[in-house]
Design a protein around this motif. Sequence first.
Motif, mmCIF file in Angstrom:
data_model
loop_
_atom_site.group_PDB
_atom_site.id
_atom_site.type_symbol
_atom_site.label_atom_id
_atom_site.label_comp_id
_atom_site.label_asym_id
_atom_site.label_seq_id
_atom_site.Cartn_x
_atom_site.Cartn_y
_atom_site.Cartn_z
ATOM 1 N N THR A 186 62.318 24.490 49.029
ATOM 2 C CA THR A 186 62.350 25.120 50.344
ATOM 3 C C THR A 186 61.668 24.348 51.325
ATOM 4 O O THR A 186 61.389 24.858 52.237
ATOM 5 N N GLY A 211 62.009 32.860 54.842
ATOM 6 C CA GLY A 211 63.314 33.034 53.994
ATOM 7 C C GLY A 211 62.607 33.151 52.405
ATOM 8 O O GLY A 211 61.611 33.782 52.038
ATOM 9 N N ARG A 212 63.470 32.713 51.727
ATOM 10 C CA ARG A 212 63.381 32.810 50.024
ATOM 11 C C ARG A 212 62.281 31.954 49.594
ATOM 12 O O ARG A 212 61.996 30.949 50.074
#
Length: 325
Positions: A186, A211-212
Amino acid sequence: MQHIAEVTHRSVASPAGRIHLAEQGSGPLVLLVHGFPECWYSWRHQLPALAAAGYRAVAIDVRGYGRSSKPAATEAYRMVDLVADNVAVVHALGEETAVVIGHDWGATIAADSALLRPEVFTAVGLLSVPYTPPGGPRPSEVFAQMGGEEEFYVSYFQQPGRAEAEIEPDVRGWLAGFYAALSADTMPAPGAPDPHFVSPTGTLRDRFPTGRPPAWLSEHDLDVYAGEFERTGLTGALNRYRNMHRDWEDLAAHAGAPLLQPSLFLGGSLDASTTWLTDAIDAYPVTLPGLITSHILDGCGHWIQQERPAEVNRFLTDWLAALPA
């Protein structure tokens, strides 16, 4: 998460007041020291693996973190005091010696524990942050040369209250972003603004990915970390950074000193803590003459024992098995 129910918790007396620890297994003592911004829980994958391999694995909350004491004075977080805490834990557990393994700041704490108290810490394992002997330029001189017009995160952390004002209004969100910024799956793409630096009018969080979450970080894991820091605040943790000048002075007598004990180093190929210090790794024949295991995990970020627990556990248990009896 493996067999966390089998982990026992208690606090023992130390110069800090008390140190909380999580313990699993029996056998030779292996002391596990976390980094920033974490707690004993960062070793959740190692505790059962080391216990299964025949060791008494003990992960502490460093002073200022988790359930350990949090002295009020900034200078109470100098390295010599953290080493004294580690020695106190070993003795409180009824032992005279231990292997010490650390990650991030914990790697530096582990290294200095081995340097200052070699009769207690008979072997040392370092994760993510290579060993650099004390000495050299003052830390402020080094940091001032980094980043150009931008501010290096260690400098950003120096002023009491400044980073706290950024982090504490949304501890969970800040931690999620910080963990993601330094995780292999990430982290910002090459060429993106570096999250280790702050723009003249910005904050660290401006450069965190959104985000994730990283694959290693479950919602439960994040809840554990956020719950600890929401309760304690960040000042105790950040005070470690605010003692680097005191450490430079305290350890001046050990300038250039090697670590002579059997040692291990594990780093991630995508971790700035490892890649920025390649010269330190190249110097290991001189600075870590007892080095047994040294490995860079390809495609791994900063949170090495959480991102790649199976590989790290294998390296650790193989290294421990190879130590002199």
